[in-house]
Design a protein around this motif. Structure first.
Motif, PDB file in Angstrom:
ATOM      1  N   GLU A  84      10.193  -4.888  -7.416  1.00 54.57           N
ATOM      2  CA  GLU A  84      11.492  -4.220  -7.416  1.00 54.57           C
ATOM      3  C   GLU A  84      11.625  -3.289  -6.216  1.00 54.57           C
ATOM      4  O   GLU A  84      12.651  -3.256  -5.547  1.00 54.57           O
ATOM      5  N   ARG A  85      10.583  -2.545  -5.965  1.00 57.51           N
ATOM      6  CA  ARG A  85      10.600  -1.563  -4.876  1.00 57.51           C
ATOM      7  C   ARG A  85      10.705  -2.242  -3.512  1.00 57.51           C
ATOM      8  O   ARG A  85      11.331  -1.722  -2.601  1.00 57.51           O
ATOM      9  N   MET A 138       0.833  -1.204   0.000  1.00 54.22           N
ATOM     10  CA  MET A 138       0.000   0.000   0.000  1.00 54.22           C
ATOM     11  C   MET A 138       0.868   1.254   0.000  1.00 54.22           C
ATOM     12  O   MET A 138       0.577   2.220  -0.706  1.00 54.22           O
ATOM     13  N   MET A 139       1.947   1.235   0.765  1.00 51.34           N
ATOM     14  CA  MET A 139       2.826   2.405   0.803  1.00 51.34           C
ATOM     15  C   MET A 139       3.414   2.685  -0.580  1.00 51.34           C
ATOM     16  O   MET A 139       3.495   3.844  -1.006  1.00 51.34           O
ATOM     17  N   ASN A 186       0.528   5.279  -7.862  1.00 49.55           N
ATOM     18  CA  ASN A 186      -0.534   4.334  -8.187  1.00 49.55           C
ATOM     19  C   ASN A 186      -0.320   3.777  -9.594  1.00 49.55           C
ATOM     20  O   ASN A 186       0.444   4.328 -10.378  1.00 49.55           O
ATOM     21  N   GLU A 187      -0.992   2.686  -9.875  1.00 48.11           N
ATOM     22  CA  GLU A 187      -0.936   2.040 -11.183  1.00 48.11           C
ATOM     23  C   GLU A 187       0.476   1.585 -11.554  1.00 48.11           C
ATOM     24  O   GLU A 187       1.105   2.115 -12.458  1.00 48.11           O
ATOM     25  N   LEU A 188       0.926   0.586 -10.843  1.00 48.18           N
ATOM     26  CA  LEU A 188       2.247  -0.006 -11.085  1.00 48.18           C
ATOM     27  C   LEU A 188       2.089  -1.457 -11.491  1.00 48.18           C
ATOM     28  O   LEU A 188       1.111  -2.115 -11.126  1.00 48.18           O
ATOM     29  N   THR A 189       3.081  -1.969 -12.203  1.00 48.89           N
ATOM     30  CA  THR A 189       3.082  -3.393 -12.528  1.00 48.89           C
ATOM     31  C   THR A 189       3.523  -4.180 -11.291  1.00 48.89           C
ATOM     32  O   THR A 189       4.147  -3.629 -10.373  1.00 48.89           O
ATOM     33  N   VAL A 190       3.212  -5.458 -11.308  1.00 52.62           N
ATOM     34  CA  VAL A 190       3.643  -6.342 -10.221  1.00 52.62           C
ATOM     35  C   VAL A 190       5.170  -6.296 -10.112  1.00 52.62           C
ATOM     36  O   VAL A 190       5.716  -6.217  -9.009  1.00 52.62           O
ATOM     37  N   SER A 191       5.854  -6.305 -11.248  1.00 47.33           N
ATOM     38  CA  SER A 191       7.320  -6.291 -11.206  1.00 47.33           C
ATOM     39  C   SER A 191       7.851  -4.963 -10.651  1.00 47.33           C
ATOM     40  O   SER A 191       8.868  -4.957  -9.948  1.00 47.33           O
TER      41      SER A 191
END
Length: 151
Positions: free
Chosen positions: A66-67, A50-51, A57-62
């Motif tokens: 990575e983050r 969530m952070m 917002n709207e990011l890929t799973v990868s």
């Protein structure tokens, strides 16, 4: 005449190990979060996701993986549970169906305000001043970077 050191004298001592200090500190921090996160209805892993999404917002799973230094095999079941809880949506990318785009729902985005309040409670639990927390965080990030370069 000097006696030869015993095997126990030569054995590494747990309390002298950096890895154990990091591990046990992580466990202690997790206990603090375990006490506070029920207010948000999140596990610690869900809170980290969530952070990331509150930042962008709207990011890929990868991208999320990575983050957070997690692989998609670890993230996918977690994200499915978060979708079932109506915190996020998962949609295949139009231009590349192999990619899944993760987006906050209104209820997921609304948790942002409660999460900000939670941060103050965590800060108080550390019993550190702001300068100490910032310095520790910077040292840990530098250490993580050095270790990653040697892994």
């Amino acid at each position: 005449m000097k006696s030869k050191p015993s095997k126990t004298d030569l054995a590494p001592r747990l309390d002298n190990q950096l890895c154990f200090a990091l591990y046990s500190t992580s466990l202690a921090m997790s206990k603090v979060y375990r006490k506070l996160l029920p207010k948000l209805g999140l596990t610690y892993s869900q809170y980290l996701v969530m952070m990331v999404l509150w930042e962008q917002n709207e990011l890929t799973v990868s991208d999320i993986g990575e983050r957070l230094f997690l692989d998609s095999a670890t993230l996918t079941p977690l994200l499915k549970r978060m979708e079932a809880a109506e915190l996020i949506t998962r949609v295949r990318a139009v231009n590349d169906e192999r990619q899944v785009i993760i987006t906050l729902t209104k209820s997921g985005d609304a948790l942002r305000v409660k999460a900000a309040e939670l941060q103050n409670e965590v800060f108080c639990a550390t019993e550190c001043n702001l300068d100490e927390v910032i310095a520790m965080k910077e040292q840990l990030i530098a250490l993580r970077s050095k270790l990653a370069n040697n892994a």
